[in-house]
Design a protein around this motif. Structure first.
Motif: not given
Length: 151
Positions: A86, A92, A94-95, A104, A106, A108
């Motif tokens: 990621a 992406v 933030d994860a 998770y 994400l 995006v």
């Protein structure tokens, strides 16, 4: 199609939300006559639709869709490998590891729906996602604004 129709099409290309009144003023027709012309252009297939071009206030200037994707990894899939994947993916933003039925979340940003579809396929093919759930952001968050100002 005559010169007036061509002018109407040109106006709608630059502003698909132009009112019949504004179109009529520009091409020298009444509001009703402009509406009849636009509807005729639509029914004859000259105008096949209207499109919204989405933008964003992203600092990197990339326009498109921002989405939140819940990801459940395949059983036995290494969580750290997923984070490495990621973090190396430009879409992406933030994860985060989360509690609940997904592993998770994400955040995006992609250029459009086709790119989002491709990203979701990539998630399953390369990153080991067994299941995803996607939500689209309808407007950017008001960074720094209080909850009262945002809602």
């Amino acid at each position: 199609m005559d010169a007036i129709d061509e002018h109407i099409v040109s106006l709608l290309r630059s502003n698909g939300r132009a009112s019949f009144s504004a179109i009529g003023r520009e091409v020298g027709l009444s509001t009703n006559a402009a509406a009849v012309r636009v509807r005729r252009l639509e029914s004859s297939g000259v105008i096949t639709g209207y499109q919204a071009i989405l933008g964003t206030d992203a600092p990197d200037g990339v326009a498109g869709l921002e989405a939140f994707i819940d990801v459940r990894l395949e059983p036995g899939r290494d969580s750290e490998e997923f984070l490495v994947w990621a973090s190396g993916t430009r879409d992406v933003l933030d994860a985060v590891h989360v509690t609940g039925p997904y592993d998770y979340l994400l955040r995006v940003r992609v250029r459009g729906t086709a790119a989002l579809d491709g990203f979701l396929r990539l998630l399953k093919r390369e990153a080991g996602a067994a299941q995803t759930q996607t939500r689209l952001a309808l407007r950017p968050s008001a960074a720094g604004a209080s909850a009262r100002e945002r809602f």
